[in-house]
Each structure stands twice: as C-alpha cells, then as structure tokens.
Design a protein around this motif. Structure first.
Motif, PDB file in Angstrom:
ATOM      1  N   GLN A   7     -65.114  39.757  12.397  1.00 33.83           N
ATOM      2  CA  GLN A   7     -65.936  40.930  12.098  1.00 33.83           C
ATOM      3  C   GLN A   7     -66.965  41.178  13.202  1.00 33.83           C
ATOM      4  O   GLN A   7     -67.180  42.319  13.614  1.00 33.83           O
ATOM      5  N   LEU A   8     -67.607  40.087  13.673  1.00 38.17           N
ATOM      6  CA  LEU A   8     -68.598  40.228  14.749  1.00 38.17           C
ATOM      7  C   LEU A   8     -67.948  40.781  16.013  1.00 38.17           C
ATOM      8  O   LEU A   8     -68.526  41.645  16.690  1.00 38.17           O
ATOM      9  N   THR A   9     -66.744  40.302  16.309  1.00 35.91           N
ATOM     10  CA  THR A   9     -66.039  40.796  17.492  1.00 35.91           C
ATOM     11  C   THR A   9     -65.692  42.274  17.328  1.00 35.91           C
ATOM     12  O   THR A   9     -65.891  43.083  18.248  1.00 35.91           O
ATOM     13  N   ASN A  10     -65.203  42.634  16.128  1.00 38.55           N
ATOM     14  CA  ASN A  10     -64.888  44.049  15.873  1.00 38.55           C
ATOM     15  C   ASN A  10     -66.137  44.918  15.988  1.00 38.55           C
ATOM     16  O   ASN A  10     -66.086  46.039  16.498  1.00 38.55           O
ATOM     17  N   TYR A  11     -67.254  44.373  15.501  1.00 36.06           N
ATOM     18  CA  TYR A  11     -68.522  45.107  15.559  1.00 36.06           C
ATOM     19  C   TYR A  11     -68.952  45.288  17.023  1.00 36.06           C
ATOM     20  O   TYR A  11     -69.332  46.384  17.435  1.00 36.06           O
ATOM     21  N   ALA A  12     -68.861  44.200  17.812  1.00 33.40           N
ATOM     22  CA  ALA A  12     -69.223  44.284  19.241  1.00 33.40           C
ATOM     23  C   ALA A  12     -68.366  45.352  19.931  1.00 33.40           C
ATOM     24  O   ALA A  12     -68.869  46.166  20.711  1.00 33.40           O
ATOM     25  N   ARG A  13     -67.059  45.368  19.608  1.00 33.21           N
ATOM     26  CA  ARG A  13     -66.158  46.371  20.216  1.00 33.21           C
ATOM     27  C   ARG A  13     -66.525  47.782  19.777  1.00 33.21           C
ATOM     28  O   ARG A  13     -66.490  48.715  20.577  1.00 33.21           O
ATOM     29  N   LEU A  14     -66.885  47.912  18.488  1.00 32.68           N
ATOM     30  CA  LEU A  14     -67.296  49.235  17.982  1.00 32.68           C
ATOM     31  C   LEU A  14     -68.481  49.762  18.801  1.00 32.68           C
ATOM     32  O   LEU A  14     -68.499  50.925  19.214  1.00 32.68           O
ATOM     33  N   LEU A  15     -69.468  48.888  19.039  1.00 31.03           N
ATOM     34  CA  LEU A  15     -70.665  49.320  19.770  1.00 31.03           C
ATOM     35  C   LEU A  15     -70.328  49.691  21.216  1.00 31.03           C
ATOM     36  O   LEU A  15     -70.889  50.644  21.759  1.00 31.03           O
ATOM     37  N   LEU A  16     -69.393  48.958  21.811  1.00 35.42           N
ATOM     38  CA  LEU A  16     -69.049  49.233  23.206  1.00 35.42           C
ATOM     39  C   LEU A  16     -68.135  50.445  23.341  1.00 35.42           C
ATOM     40  O   LEU A  16     -68.269  51.223  24.281  1.00 35.42           O
ATOM     41  N   GLN A  17     -67.199  50.613  22.386  1.00 33.79           N
ATOM     42  CA  GLN A  17     -66.219  51.689  22.531  1.00 33.79           C
ATOM     43  C   GLN A  17     -66.692  52.993  21.887  1.00 33.79           C
ATOM     44  O   GLN A  17     -66.686  54.039  22.525  1.00 33.79           O
ATOM     45  N   GLU A  18     -67.123  52.928  20.604  1.00 26.28           N
ATOM     46  CA  GLU A  18     -67.602  54.149  19.935  1.00 26.28           C
ATOM     47  C   GLU A  18     -69.073  54.400  20.261  1.00 26.28           C
ATOM     48  O   GLU A  18     -69.505  55.540  20.317  1.00 26.28           O
ATOM     49  N   GLY A  19     -69.852  53.343  20.420  1.00 25.89           N
ATOM     50  CA  GLY A  19     -71.290  53.485  20.701  1.00 25.89           C
ATOM     51  C   GLY A  19     -71.520  54.026  22.094  1.00 25.89           C
ATOM     52  O   GLY A  19     -71.605  55.237  22.281  1.00 25.89           O
ATOM     53  N   VAL A  20     -71.589  53.153  23.092  1.00 33.50           N
ATOM     54  CA  VAL A  20     -71.866  53.620  24.464  1.00 33.50           C
ATOM     55  C   VAL A  20     -70.614  54.076  25.210  1.00 33.50           C
ATOM     56  O   VAL A  20     -70.715  54.664  26.279  1.00 33.50           O
ATOM     57  N   SER A 168     -75.195  37.228   4.827  1.00 37.04           N
ATOM     58  CA  SER A 168     -75.306  38.328   3.855  1.00 37.04           C
ATOM     59  C   SER A 168     -75.761  39.603   4.552  1.00 37.04           C
ATOM     60  O   SER A 168     -75.232  40.688   4.292  1.00 37.04           O
ATOM     61  N   LEU A 169     -76.735  39.467   5.445  1.00 35.70           N
ATOM     62  CA  LEU A 169     -77.227  40.661   6.142  1.00 35.70           C
ATOM     63  C   LEU A 169     -76.143  41.227   7.071  1.00 35.70           C
ATOM     64  O   LEU A 169     -75.935  42.437   7.138  1.00 35.70           O
ATOM     65  N   TRP A 170     -75.431  40.326   7.756  1.00 32.63           N
ATOM     66  CA  TRP A 170     -74.328  40.813   8.603  1.00 32.63           C
ATOM     67  C   TRP A 170     -73.314  41.586   7.756  1.00 32.63           C
ATOM     68  O   TRP A 170     -72.833  42.649   8.163  1.00 32.63           O
ATOM     69  N   GLN A 171     -72.988  41.060   6.560  1.00 28.62           N
ATOM     70  CA  GLN A 171     -72.007  41.757   5.717  1.00 28.62           C
ATOM     71  C   GLN A 171     -72.501  43.151   5.356  1.00 28.62           C
ATOM     72  O   GLN A 171     -71.723  44.112   5.327  1.00 28.62           O
ATOM     73  N   THR A 172     -73.817  43.282   5.094  1.00 24.98           N
ATOM     74  CA  THR A 172     -74.375  44.602   4.792  1.00 24.98           C
ATOM     75  C   THR A 172     -74.223  45.520   6.007  1.00 24.98           C
ATOM     76  O   THR A 172     -73.796  46.672   5.874  1.00 24.98           O
ATOM     77  N   ILE A 173     -74.557  44.994   7.183  1.00 23.00           N
ATOM     78  CA  ILE A 173     -74.428  45.800   8.409  1.00 23.00           C
ATOM     79  C   ILE A 173     -72.966  46.240   8.600  1.00 23.00           C
ATOM     80  O   ILE A 173     -72.679  47.402   8.878  1.00 23.00           O
ATOM     81  N   PHE A 174     -72.035  45.295   8.377  1.00 25.05           N
ATOM     82  CA  PHE A 174     -70.612  45.633   8.547  1.00 25.05           C
ATOM     83  C   PHE A 174     -70.174  46.707   7.544  1.00 25.05           C
ATOM     84  O   PHE A 174     -69.418  47.610   7.897  1.00 25.05           O
ATOM     85  N   THR A 175     -70.632  46.590   6.305  1.00 25.81           N
ATOM     86  CA  THR A 175     -70.271  47.592   5.292  1.00 25.81           C
ATOM     87  C   THR A 175     -70.765  48.973   5.728  1.00 25.81           C
ATOM     88  O   THR A 175     -70.018  49.951   5.689  1.00 25.81           O
ATOM     89  N   LEU A 176     -72.034  49.034   6.140  1.00 22.11           N
ATOM     90  CA  LEU A 176     -72.615  50.329   6.495  1.00 22.11           C
ATOM     91  C   LEU A 176     -71.982  50.877   7.775  1.00 22.11           C
ATOM     92  O   LEU A 176     -71.961  52.090   7.989  1.00 22.11           O
ATOM     93  N   CYS A 177     -71.455  49.997   8.605  1.00 19.49           N
ATOM     94  CA  CYS A 177     -70.781  50.434   9.842  1.00 19.49           C
ATOM     95  C   CYS A 177     -69.270  50.552   9.635  1.00 19.49           C
ATOM     96  O   CYS A 177     -68.528  50.762  10.591  1.00 19.49           O
ATOM     97  N   ARG A 178     -68.829  50.411   8.375  1.00 16.14           N
ATOM     98  CA  ARG A 178     -67.416  50.596   8.005  1.00 16.14           C
ATOM     99  C   ARG A 178     -66.479  49.707   8.835  1.00 16.14           C
ATOM    100  O   ARG A 178     -65.371  50.118   9.190  1.00 16.14           O
ATOM    101  N   ILE A 179     -66.937  48.484   9.128  1.00 13.09           N
ATOM    102  CA  ILE A 179     -66.168  47.571   9.980  1.00 13.09           C
ATOM    103  C   ILE A 179     -64.847  47.142   9.328  1.00 13.09           C
ATOM    104  O   ILE A 179     -63.834  47.010  10.000  1.00 13.09           O
ATOM    105  N   ASP A 180     -64.871  46.937   7.997  1.00 16.39           N
ATOM    106  CA  ASP A 180     -63.642  46.475   7.350  1.00 16.39           C
ATOM    107  C   ASP A 180     -62.734  47.615   6.901  1.00 16.39           C
ATOM    108  O   ASP A 180     -61.705  47.393   6.293  1.00 16.39           O
ATOM    109  N   HIS A 181     -63.169  48.853   7.185  1.00 18.23           N
ATOM    110  CA  HIS A 181     -62.330  50.008   6.818  1.00 18.23           C
ATOM    111  C   HIS A 181     -61.523  50.433   8.022  1.00 18.23           C
ATOM    112  O   HIS A 181     -61.938  51.295   8.782  1.00 18.23           O
TER     113      HIS A 181
END
Ligand code: ZN
Ligand code: ZN
Length: 411
Positions: A7-20, A168-181
């Motif tokens: 999940q952390l890796t997917n999140y990092a990729r999201l920030l690099l690809q969709e973010g900046v 727990s906080l990471w899971q909240t961040i992932f949910t709000l960033c739709r990481i598992d969707h």
C-alpha cells in the motif's frame, strides 16, 4: 487487501504519477519531516525507478524551528540567508517537481508569540516571491500530500502500540486516497478526472454571484470576477503536463471578486493557523474587506492573520466540496487543512490563484487585482460547509440556480 508495504509503495507511486507527474530526467524536491525518513526513502526509490534526474530532500523538524522562534533575537528573525532564495531559484529554474509531505501537529508552535512567527514567515515570503508565483501560476508541477505521524495518530484518538496507531492512520490516509480501489472508475485518477468534469459544468454557466446561507445564520454574497474559471482535480502546468496539486482532493474552486463580498459567514470547523487553533468564528465582510470578526477561541490569531498585509483581510478563494465526501463521512476533524478543506466548502483569506482567471498569463499583480483577484503574501483556508449549507448562483440574465442544497452539491 494488500500488505501495508504494498500500500505504501502504491501510495508513493500515486504521489509521483498522479500528484507531481514526475517526468523522465526531472528533478524532484521533497519537503518532509525528519520523522518520516522511511517514507521519504521509499518515494526516492520510486522516483529513481521513474528515471528522476535527482531527488533533493528538504528536511524539516518543527521542534528545532520552534527553538529559533522562541529564543533567537527578534532582529534576526527578519533575516533570510542568501542561500535560501538561491536554493529555491535553483530548482524553479530547473523546473523541478515539488512534493510536500505533511502531517497535522496543531500545537507545534504553542507558546510562541504569533508576532514572531509572522515576522519570520513574512521575511521568508519576501525573499522567495518567485517561488510562490511559480506555484500559484502552476509554472511548475507540485503536490501536497499526507504522511502518518504519531502526533497526528494520537490527535485522532487511535489506540494500541505506536506501530498500531501509525498503521491505523496510514489506513485512513489510504482510504481517503482510494489506494485500495483499483477497479476502473473507483481509483483516485478517475475521481480526479471527475472533478475536472464538474469544473467544466460550472464554467459553462458563467455565474456572476454566489449566495451562501446556513442554519447558523450565515448570509453571504460573493461576486465572481468576469472571466473567472472554476478549477479542480487534474490541471496542466505551463508546459501542458497534467498534475494534481492536492492528494486527496474533493474540491472545485475559483476566485471571488475581491471587492464584491458582503455579509456574514460562520466557520464550521476549527482553523489551525501557524500551529494555533481558532474555533467557532464569525466573519463580517463589507465590499470585500473583513470589517468585524468574533471567535469563541483564538480571536488574537485572526488579528495577526489580518495584520499580515492589506490582502489578508480579503478573500482569495471560493471552494465547493460535497458535505458527503469520503473525508467528511470519515467523521474526523483532521486538524490539517489538506484533509479538512476537502471535507467542507471553504473560503480562503489572502491570495487568489491567477489560474482562476482566463487569459491571466503575464498579468502583473496590479493588473490581476484590477480584474478582481486578491493579492497577499498569505493564503489561509477556512471551512464553512455543513449539512445545512445552501449556495445559490446568480447568472447575468438574472436566473438563480441551486449549486448546493443542505450540503449536497448539485453539479
Ligand atoms: Zn481550496
Ligand atoms: Zn486554498
């Protein structure tokens, strides 16, 4: 569900690809707290996989910054060493991508005289106007996103060991960033494109004024400048590279006419300003300017905000967020604007985004101001959305169109 590491890796990729939207051969500048060095390391690894030219880390540690604010001689707080503007200029000139990783710490600067904070931040802002200009005009790609911290996890009331609280906080961040969707249409990328569609629908109407009302007695009229543009979701920088300035994002926004705001508005969530809490406040505007303000908590901090410059007591942003967005539905107050502003319709004191005006390229500050866009060194969002907020738009042929009804966005 994937493992936290995936999940952390997917999140990092999201920030690099969709973010900046990091490009091959581009430099990446990351602003991050020392505490989050492991996530910074992960983002760095992923950035080089995307063939970054260089990854520069701008480390922060607020307790150290606080020592200076508390104890340095006042005259030195106004000083900015020459390497600071040189640093920012280097990476603006290189057209680097800027990623800011933040977490909430509303009490970080508790006990510091707010005048000293303003003195220091004004000095820095004055030293790097070109940096703020590049960000505000989307001359470079940039993104602000969240990282979990223990302080933040404690603030949100998570329990267990430190590791469990962080997870727990990471899971909240992932949910709000739709990481598992990951299914089509449900992921963050599709969501951000939907926001962009909403802006097109609003832009097609050409509203001239918005009228806000709610159960607390808000009654605010906000004129919109001629040729204003609604923005939100995916945008393009000056080279046409698509990026998302905030992840997550739920808002669409434009600039108000700086002299066209009249009436009264009530806050709906606490505002954390420079590490201080301002809550339950009411602002009265006349011809754009704040003429009266009351707060059950932290009124002095509003005073210091309005003292920054002329523009800090005028509005620079009008943003629409469905009250039933996932962030709002999470029920948390996050004590961090990135999340809280996405849970609620908001307004901002201070600077307007030049991108909210059509054909604003190359206009000077004076010209932008003449067209209604507020100018200031500050930009501070505050929340006004609730389940009782309704917003009606007025068009130039006199039609009234409901934009929001009882917290539901109708566009
Ligand atoms: Zn906003
Ligand atoms: Zn804002």
């Amino acid at each position: 569900m994937s493992s936290i590491k995936e999940q952390l890796t997917n999140y990092a990729r999201l920030l690099l690809q969709e973010g900046v939207n990091l490009q091959k051969g581009q430099t990446l500048v990351i602003n991050v707290d020392v505490e989050n060095y492991t996530f910074a390391e992960l983002v760095t690894k992923e950035a080089y996989k995307l063939q970054a030219a260089n990854v520069i880390i701008n480390w922060r540690h607020t307790p150290i910054s606080k020592e200076r604010l508390l104890h340095a001689p006042e005259s030195t707080l106004k000083e900015v060493d020459p390497w600071v503007p040189a640093y920012y200029k280097t990476y603006i000139d290189k057209k680097a991508a800027f990623l800011s990783l933040i977490s909430a710490d509303p009490k970080a600067l508790q006990g510091v005289d707010s005048k000293r904070v303003t003195l220091q931040s004004s000095a820095i802002n004055t030293a790097i106007p070109f940096y703020h200009k590049a960000i505000m005009e989307s001359a470079v790609t940039w993104c602000i996103a969240a990282v979990a911290s223990l302080t933040w996890a404690n603030l949100l009331g998570y329990t267990g060991s430190d590791e469990e609280k962080l997870n727990s906080l990471w899971q909240t961040i992932f949910t709000l960033c739709r990481i598992d969707h990951t299914e089509p249409g449900q992921d963050m990328s599709s969501h951000l494109k939907r926001l962009e569609k909403r802006t097109r629908a609003l832009n097609a109407v050409h509203f001239i004024e918005l009228h806000y009302t709610d159960a607390k007695g808000s009654d605010l009229h906000i004129k919109l400048p001629k040729n204003h543009v609604w923005e939100g979701g995916t945008e393009a920088n000056k080279e046409g590279i698509l990026f998302n300035a905030n992840i997550p994002s739920e808002e669409v926004f434009t600039a108000p006419d700086r002299l066209g705001v009249n009436g009264i508005i009530h806050s709906s969530k606490p505002l954390i300003y420079q590490g201080n809490r301002i809550d339950n406040f009411t602002i009265t505007f006349k011809d754009g300017k704040v003429v009266d303000y009351q707060a059950k908590e932290g009124r002095d901090f509003l005073t210091s905000l309005f003292d920054i410059d002329e523009g800090s007591s005028y509005l620079g942003e009008v943003a629409l967020v469905d009250h039933y967005s996932p962030i709002s539905q999470s029920g948390h107050i996050f004590y961090e604007t990135l999340f809280d502003e996405n849970a609620s319709c908001h307004l901002a004191f201070g600077a307007a985004y030049p991108t909210c005006l059509a054909e604003s390229d190359g206009l000077s500050k004076e010209e932008l101001e003449a067209r209604g866009l507020n100018q200031s060194m500050s930009h501070v969002d505050f929340m006004v959305g609730s389940e009782s907020l309704s917003i009606t738009g007025l068009t130039d042929d006199g039609a009234k169109i409901a934009i929001m009804k009882d917290g539901h966005l109708l566009f």
